[in-house]
Design an enzyme around this catalytic site. Structure first.
Site, PDB file in Angstrom:
ATOM      1  N   LYS A 196      -4.092  21.211 -23.931  1.00  0.00           N
ATOM      2  CA  LYS A 196      -4.514  20.463 -22.749  1.00  0.00           C
ATOM      3  C   LYS A 196      -3.517  20.716 -21.634  1.00  0.00           C
ATOM      4  O   LYS A 196      -2.327  20.428 -21.764  1.00  0.00           O
ATOM      5  CB  LYS A 196      -4.583  18.971 -23.065  1.00  0.00           C
ATOM      6  CG  LYS A 196      -4.941  18.137 -21.847  1.00  0.00           C
ATOM      7  CD  LYS A 196      -5.175  16.681 -22.183  1.00  0.00           C
ATOM      8  CE  LYS A 196      -5.461  15.894 -20.917  1.00  0.00           C
ATOM      9  NZ  LYS A 196      -5.709  14.482 -21.192  1.00  0.00           N
ATOM     10  N   LYS A 249      -8.694  22.519 -22.967  1.00  0.00           N
ATOM     11  CA  LYS A 249      -9.081  21.724 -21.809  1.00  0.00           C
ATOM     12  C   LYS A 249      -8.149  21.987 -20.634  1.00  0.00           C
ATOM     13  O   LYS A 249      -6.944  21.950 -20.823  1.00  0.00           O
ATOM     14  CB  LYS A 249      -9.007  20.240 -22.196  1.00  0.00           C
ATOM     15  CG  LYS A 249      -9.320  19.295 -21.063  1.00  0.00           C
ATOM     16  CD  LYS A 249      -9.064  17.887 -21.484  1.00  0.00           C
ATOM     17  CE  LYS A 249      -9.247  17.002 -20.266  1.00  0.00           C
ATOM     18  NZ  LYS A 249      -8.768  15.684 -20.466  1.00  0.00           N
TER      19      LYS A 249
HETATM   20  C1  PBG Z   1      -6.813  11.005 -20.694  1.00  0.00           C
HETATM   21  C2  PBG Z   1      -7.854  12.027 -20.366  1.00  0.00           C
HETATM   22  C3  PBG Z   1      -8.035  12.740 -19.167  1.00  0.00           C
HETATM   23  C4  PBG Z   1      -9.197  13.490 -19.321  1.00  0.00           C
HETATM   24  C5  PBG Z   1      -9.662  13.240 -20.612  1.00  0.00           C
HETATM   25  N1  PBG Z   1      -8.816  12.340 -21.230  1.00  0.00           N
HETATM   26  C6  PBG Z   1      -7.278  12.701 -17.881  1.00  0.00           C
HETATM   27  C7  PBG Z   1      -5.906  13.193 -17.797  1.00  0.00           C
HETATM   28  O1  PBG Z   1      -5.301  13.663 -18.752  1.00  0.00           O
HETATM   29  O2  PBG Z   1      -5.360  13.030 -16.710  1.00  0.00           O
HETATM   30  C8  PBG Z   1      -9.803  14.382 -18.282  1.00  0.00           C
HETATM   31  C9  PBG Z   1     -11.268  14.603 -18.387  1.00  0.00           C
HETATM   32  C10 PBG Z   1     -11.920  15.155 -17.180  1.00  0.00           C
HETATM   33  O3  PBG Z   1     -11.292  15.508 -16.162  1.00  0.00           O
HETATM   34  O4  PBG Z   1     -13.157  15.257 -17.233  1.00  0.00           O
HETATM   35  N2  PBG Z   1      -5.584  11.529 -21.042  1.00  0.00           N
HETATM   36 ZN    ZN Z   2      -3.886   9.940 -20.974  1.00  0.00          ZN
END
Ligand code: PBG
Ligand code: ZN
Length: 326
Positions: A196, A249
């Site tokens: 991520k 992601k």
């Molecule tokens: C929480 C989380 C996020 C997303 C999914 N879970 C946001 C982030 O990490 O700031 C992003 C999903 C999206 O942008 O569609 N940690």
């Molecule tokens: Zn988070």
């Protein structure tokens, strides 16, 4: 004049033959639909930066699940907007928290429908970071592991079928696995947000989930977009700790990572087509600059071609509808 002996166009000459040699298939069963749940009654509030995406109160869930099921979409992933936030993010693991209540509401309506939960602290902490902070505003890894483990456990206790940690703390898959196993939830799989990245593409999500960090950014725990080998190390660690599904992601700018992860590990691999990717397509479609149906289906096919088995996407309902139309 030389003429080609092998003519690739021969196998493109009709839809019948194109179908016969098609290498990648897209199906509604590839999709996981994100749902934003919040307290209240009769609420269906559209997220301004994500047209077609709504924050729902719990009474809206039965109809939503019926619609998804009719479209052949097998699962949802839940994100919660709690009534109140605090420093410790206690709403994340409250027995009557918003996600826990949403799981029960869905299961009361349809016990078979597959419910995945996002496990993170940022929607529940007053500071909006993904864990507990030290005096310098840095997320403390090992204290956060306990919060994440209690959160995942509370989701399983409420009836979640799968948990998906998205925090990027080191060791969280192992912490969650052992907490689940200790309470008998040995069959609840973990889908780890393994690779991520600290991405600008999460912008609209932070409106949808009200989870923008109050200060700073997430670069101290999410990955540097410049790195690929590190993504493989992250995935290797998560698999080692017991992850059942690994995720990359965002998806669109990270297709190379999806391919490398799939090739190297051969694990079920998910791609998260994130909020900013969705918002860009919607904006261009609204302007009439692109053909939304073609672009969305082409993008989804691209994720499959890159090696994704599962796609988390806000386009899921539209895509499933278009696939059914043929
Ligand atoms: C929480 C989380 C996020 C997303 C999914 N879970 C946001 C982030 O990490 O700031 C992003 C999903 C999206 O942008 O569609 N940690
Ligand atoms: Zn988070």
């Amino acid at each position: 004049m030389e003429f080609p002996t092998y003519r690739p166009r021969r196998l493109r000459s009709s839809e019948a033959v194109r179908r016969m040699v098609r290498e990648t298939e897209l199906d509604a069963s590839d999709f996981i639909y994100p749902l934003f749940v919040k307290p209240g009654q009769g609420l269906r509030d559209e997220v301004s930066s994500m047209r077609g995406v709504f924050q729902l109160s719990l009474d809206q869930l039965p109809a939503e699940i019926d619609e998804l099921k009719a479209l052949g979409i097998p699962a949802v992933i839940l994100f919660g907007l709690p009534e109140t936030k605090d420093e410790a993010g206690s709403g994340a693991f409250a027995e009557d928290g918003i996600v826990q209540s949403a799981i029960r509401a869905i299961k009361a309506h349809d016990p078979e429908y597959y419910v995945i939960t996002d496990v993170c602290m940022c929607e529940y902490t007053s500071h909006g970071h993904c864990g507990a902070l030290d005096e310098h505003g840095c997320v403390i890894n090992d204290v956060t592991l306990e919060m994440l483990a209690s959160t995942a456990l509370s989701h399983a206790e409420a009836g979640a079928d799968m948990v998906a940690p998205s925090d990027m703390m080191d060791g969280r898959v192992a912490a969650i696995r052992s907490a689940l196993d200790a309470e008998g939830f040995t069959d609840v799989p973990i889908m780890a947000y393994s690779a991520k990245y600290a991405s600008g593409y999460y912008g609209p999500f932070r409106d949808a989930a009200d989870s923008a960090p109050a200060f700073g950014d997430r670069r101290g725990y999410q990955m540097d977009p410049a790195n690929t080998d590190e993504a493989l190390r992250e995935v290797a660690l998560d698999i080692d700790e017991g992850a059942d599904i690994v995720m990359v992601k965002p998806a669109l700018a990270y297709m190379d990572i999806i391919r490398r992860v799939k090739d190297q590990f051969g694990y079920p691999t998910a791609a998260y087509n994130v909020s900013g990717e969705y918002a860009m397509v919607k904006a261009a479609a609204d302007k009439g600059w692109i053909d939304e149906k073609r672009v969305v289906l082409e993008t989804m096919l691209g994720f499959k071609r890159a090696g994704a088995d599962l796609i988390l996407t806000y386009h899921a309902k539209d895509a499933a509808r278009w696939l059914a139309e043929g």
